[in-house]
Design a protein around this motif. Structure first.
Motif, PDB file in Angstrom:
ATOM      1  N   ASP A 269       0.841  -1.194   0.000  1.00  0.00           N
ATOM      2  CA  ASP A 269       0.000   0.000   0.000  1.00  0.00           C
ATOM      3  C   ASP A 269       0.877   1.246   0.000  1.00  0.00           C
ATOM      4  N   VAL A 270       0.698   2.066  -1.026  1.00  0.00           N
ATOM      5  CA  VAL A 270       1.455   3.312  -1.129  1.00  0.00           C
ATOM      6  C   VAL A 270       0.486   4.449  -1.423  1.00  0.00           C
ATOM      7  N   ASP A 271       0.901   5.641  -1.095  1.00  0.00           N
ATOM      8  CA  ASP A 271       0.090   6.833  -1.333  1.00  0.00           C
ATOM      9  C   ASP A 271       0.197   7.209  -2.804  1.00  0.00           C
ATOM     10  N   LEU A 272      -0.898   7.074  -3.552  1.00  0.00           N
ATOM     11  CA  LEU A 272      -0.879   7.354  -4.981  1.00  0.00           C
ATOM     12  C   LEU A 272      -0.729   8.846  -5.283  1.00  0.00           C
ATOM     13  N   LYS A 273      -0.786   9.676  -4.243  1.00  0.00           N
ATOM     14  CA  LYS A 273      -0.553  11.102  -4.446  1.00  0.00           C
ATOM     15  C   LYS A 273       0.890  11.478  -4.168  1.00  0.00           C
ATOM     16  N   ASN A 274       1.659  10.526  -3.652  1.00  0.00           N
ATOM     17  CA  ASN A 274       3.057  10.803  -3.341  1.00  0.00           C
ATOM     18  C   ASN A 274       3.970   9.795  -4.025  1.00  0.00           C
ATOM     19  N   GLU A 275       4.492   8.803  -3.257  1.00  0.00           N
ATOM     20  CA  GLU A 275       5.491   7.906  -3.828  1.00  0.00           C
ATOM     21  C   GLU A 275       4.970   7.040  -4.959  1.00  0.00           C
ATOM     22  N   GLY A 276       3.678   6.768  -4.983  1.00  0.00           N
ATOM     23  CA  GLY A 276       3.138   5.940  -6.057  1.00  0.00           C
ATOM     24  C   GLY A 276       2.574   6.718  -7.219  1.00  0.00           C
ATOM     25  N   TYR A 277       2.678   8.045  -7.163  1.00  0.00           N
ATOM     26  CA  TYR A 277       2.014   8.877  -8.169  1.00  0.00           C
ATOM     27  C   TYR A 277       2.588   8.682  -9.569  1.00  0.00           C
ATOM     28  N   ASN A 278       3.918   8.816  -9.697  1.00  0.00           N
ATOM     29  CA  ASN A 278       4.546   8.745 -11.020  1.00  0.00           C
ATOM     30  C   ASN A 278       4.205   7.450 -11.736  1.00  0.00           C
ATOM     31  N   LEU A 279       4.391   6.338 -11.036  1.00  0.00           N
ATOM     32  CA  LEU A 279       4.164   5.032 -11.657  1.00  0.00           C
ATOM     33  C   LEU A 279       2.692   4.844 -11.998  1.00  0.00           C
ATOM     34  N   ASN A 280       1.808   5.267 -11.099  1.00  0.00           N
ATOM     35  CA  ASN A 280       0.376   5.106 -11.355  1.00  0.00           C
ATOM     36  C   ASN A 280      -0.050   5.897 -12.590  1.00  0.00           C
ATOM     37  N   GLN A 281       0.407   7.140 -12.691  1.00  0.00           N
ATOM     38  CA  GLN A 281       0.062   7.957 -13.849  1.00  0.00           C
ATOM     39  C   GLN A 281       0.675   7.409 -15.130  1.00  0.00           C
ATOM     40  N   PHE A 306       0.410  15.060 -16.550  1.00  0.00           N
ATOM     41  CA  PHE A 306       0.137  14.220 -15.383  1.00  0.00           C
ATOM     42  C   PHE A 306       1.331  13.359 -14.988  1.00  0.00           C
ATOM     43  N   VAL A 307       2.193  13.039 -15.966  1.00  0.00           N
ATOM     44  CA  VAL A 307       3.350  12.188 -15.680  1.00  0.00           C
ATOM     45  C   VAL A 307       4.595  13.064 -15.579  1.00  0.00           C
ATOM     46  N   PRO A 308       5.171  13.220 -14.378  1.00  0.00           N
ATOM     47  CA  PRO A 308       6.388  14.027 -14.226  1.00  0.00           C
ATOM     48  C   PRO A 308       7.563  13.394 -14.977  1.00  0.00           C
ATOM     49  N   GLU A 309       8.507  14.232 -15.390  1.00  0.00           N
ATOM     50  CA  GLU A 309       9.720  13.767 -16.071  1.00  0.00           C
ATOM     51  C   GLU A 309       9.389  12.916 -17.300  1.00  0.00           C
ATOM     52  N   GLN A 310       8.317  13.288 -18.012  1.00  0.00           N
ATOM     53  CA  GLN A 310       7.880  12.451 -19.132  1.00  0.00           C
ATOM     54  C   GLN A 310       8.834  12.544 -20.326  1.00  0.00           C
ATOM     55  N   HIS A 311       9.670  13.562 -20.379  1.00  0.00           N
ATOM     56  CA  HIS A 311      10.625  13.685 -21.476  1.00  0.00           C
ATOM     57  C   HIS A 311      11.947  12.986 -21.163  1.00  0.00           C
ATOM     58  N   THR A 312      12.084  12.452 -19.940  1.00  0.00           N
ATOM     59  CA  THR A 312      13.337  11.769 -19.573  1.00  0.00           C
ATOM     60  C   THR A 312      13.056  10.311 -19.208  1.00  0.00           C
ATOM     61  N   ASP A 313      12.953  10.023 -17.903  1.00  0.00           N
ATOM     62  CA  ASP A 313      12.807   8.631 -17.462  1.00  0.00           C
ATOM     63  C   ASP A 313      11.502   7.992 -17.916  1.00  0.00           C
ATOM     64  N   TYR A 314      10.448   8.796 -18.068  1.00  0.00           N
ATOM     65  CA  TYR A 314       9.131   8.252 -18.408  1.00  0.00           C
ATOM     66  C   TYR A 314       8.744   8.513 -19.870  1.00  0.00           C
ATOM     67  N   ILE A 315       9.735   8.650 -20.734  1.00  0.00           N
ATOM     68  CA  ILE A 315       9.485   8.989 -22.134  1.00  0.00           C
ATOM     69  C   ILE A 315       8.641   7.926 -22.840  1.00  0.00           C
TER      70      ILE A 315
END
Length: 418
Positions: A269-281, A306-315
């Motif tokens: 169980d992780v907080d989807l607004k914090n540590e789980g946000y990036n992966l969930n989005q 909605f996805v942070p760092e989408q031009h780098t790690d989450y491209i």
């Protein structure tokens, strides 16, 4: 004459695959970073404009590498490695800290990450060392030297701290295994990872019991070949000690963000607004693309930021959302074709130095590719590993370009070695 030999020996298929990935990468970065008001693709105030500049500046690097004497990379491998180590050490004095990591030099508005380039230097020195005729990786002394070549940059990078970059260097153990390192090193590494993760979700005593049963069965099966019982007892003791130490390491040594990433991987169980946000989005964006995607520049998750760092790690989330499963599959096929082509060329090298270096290049690229995509689908913790030729960044693009074209040059030179 040199130009004729170069044209005759160069592998254009590898270059074509490289250009395809760089081109697709730029268009993906353009989509992921396009502002509301459209500007020139060469606007250096925009991410895609700077990436275009990095791409243009890659071509002079390529030409320099291709017109250098191929033997210079082997002869100066120790110099390149030494310079890389100096740059890593210099970070502790002159480096800038970003997101808790001191792994960048800053020059005006541009940054330089030396660990990206040290990967190539380490591959060159490792290839040089393993190419000596007397080297046998079944010899413990030779193993230690090979591990030291890989381990020194890992130690310095971990001190930054940058676990993601350090982990990429560890993938070179596959190259060592290909060149004769006993397989039990790989097996021990895989078992250690399994024990570590399993110990976080079950009582370590159960792991010790299972390990004990496996060790006893192995001993009984191989009793006729005079196995040393002490080694079995020592193995069980090491497994037990490691399993019971995991909890302490997790709670007292790992940073909070590292624990959060492991928790996400294990499905805790992780907080989807914090540590789980990036992966969930990221998973929402990829899943929303369906089979054929929403269309280029039409990704709602991408455009909504909605996805942070989408031009780098989450491209790759942009690829999944806008190009869908079909587009993502095409990108994966192009990457896979590049890996297989490098491995094919490595197997047909005339010198051990070129062969080992080729395997290092393929291993580095595949590890980056696998880890980056695995992060997005919860198969690997999020550790900040860029997707080669796709993720934004001059250091990443130039480092991978230099790494690949050194091998292309070495491969072209084999024609002249007949």
């Amino acid at each position: 004459m040199q130009s004729q030999n170069l044209n005759r020996g160069i592998d254009w298929l590898t270059i074509l695959l490289y250009l395809a990935l760089v081109t697709m990468g730029w268009f993906t970065i353009y989509s992921a970073s396009l502002p509301l008001e459209e500007t020139s693709v060469l606007d250096l105030s925009q991410i895609y404009g700077r990436q275009m500049m990095f791409i243009f500046l890659s071509f002079p690097l390529i030409l320099v590498i291709l017109f250098l004497d191929a033997k210079i990379f082997e002869r100066l491998s120790f110099v390149f490695y030494g310079l890389g180590i100096v740059l890593l050490m210099g970070l502790f004095v002159f480096g800038v800290t970003k997101k808790g990591q001191t792994n960048w030099y800053q020059f005006g508005g541009f940054g330089f990450q030396p660990s990206e380039f040290v990967k190539t230097a380490t591959a060159l020195l490792l290839a040089k060392y393993l190419s000596f005729s007397q080297i046998d990786l079944k010899n413990f002394k030779h193993q230690l030297i090979a591990f030291a070549i890989i381990g020194l940059p890992i130690l310095l990078i971990l001190m930054q701290p940058d676990a993601g970059s350090a982990m990429i260097f560890l993938s070179l153990i596959f190259v060592l295994n290909r060149e004769g390192l006993p397989s039990w090193y790989l097996i021990a590494g895989v078992v250690a990872i399994i024990i570590f993760l399993t110990s976080l979700v079950v009582n370590p005593i159960y792991i010790v019991i299972v390990a004990g049963i496996i060790i006893i069965l192995h001993f009984l099966k191989n009793k006729k070949i005079n196995r040393n019982p002490f080694l079995y007892i020592l193995t069980l003791a090491l497994v037990s000690g490691f399993a019971f130490s995991v909890s302490y390491v997790y709670n007292n040594i790992l940073e909070s963000h590292q624990k959060d990433r492991i928790d996400v991987l294990l499905g805790k169980d992780v907080d989807l607004k914090n540590e789980g946000y990036n992966l969930n989005q990221s998973m929402i964006a990829i899943g929303s693309g369906g089979w054929t995607g929403k269309g280029y520049l039409e990704g709602t998750q991408t455009k909504g930021g909605f996805v942070p760092e989408q031009h780098t790690d989450y491209i790759f989330t942009t690829v999944g959302e806008e190009w869908g499963f079909a587009g993502a599959f095409v990108v994966i096929i192009v990457f896979t074709s590049l890996f297989l082509r490098i491995l094919y060329l490595a197997e047909h090298q005339k010198t051990k130095f070129s062969r080992v270096y080729g395997y290092c290049v393929a291993t580095y690229l595949f590890t980056h590719f696998f880890v980056n995509i695995a992060m997005l689908i919860k198969l690997f913790p999020t550790i900040g590993v860029p997707l080669p030729f796709f993720s934004y960044g001059g250091s990443s693009l130039w480092a991978f370009t230099i790494m690949l074209f050194i091998f292309i040059k070495l491969d072209a030179n084999k024609v002249n070695e007949w």
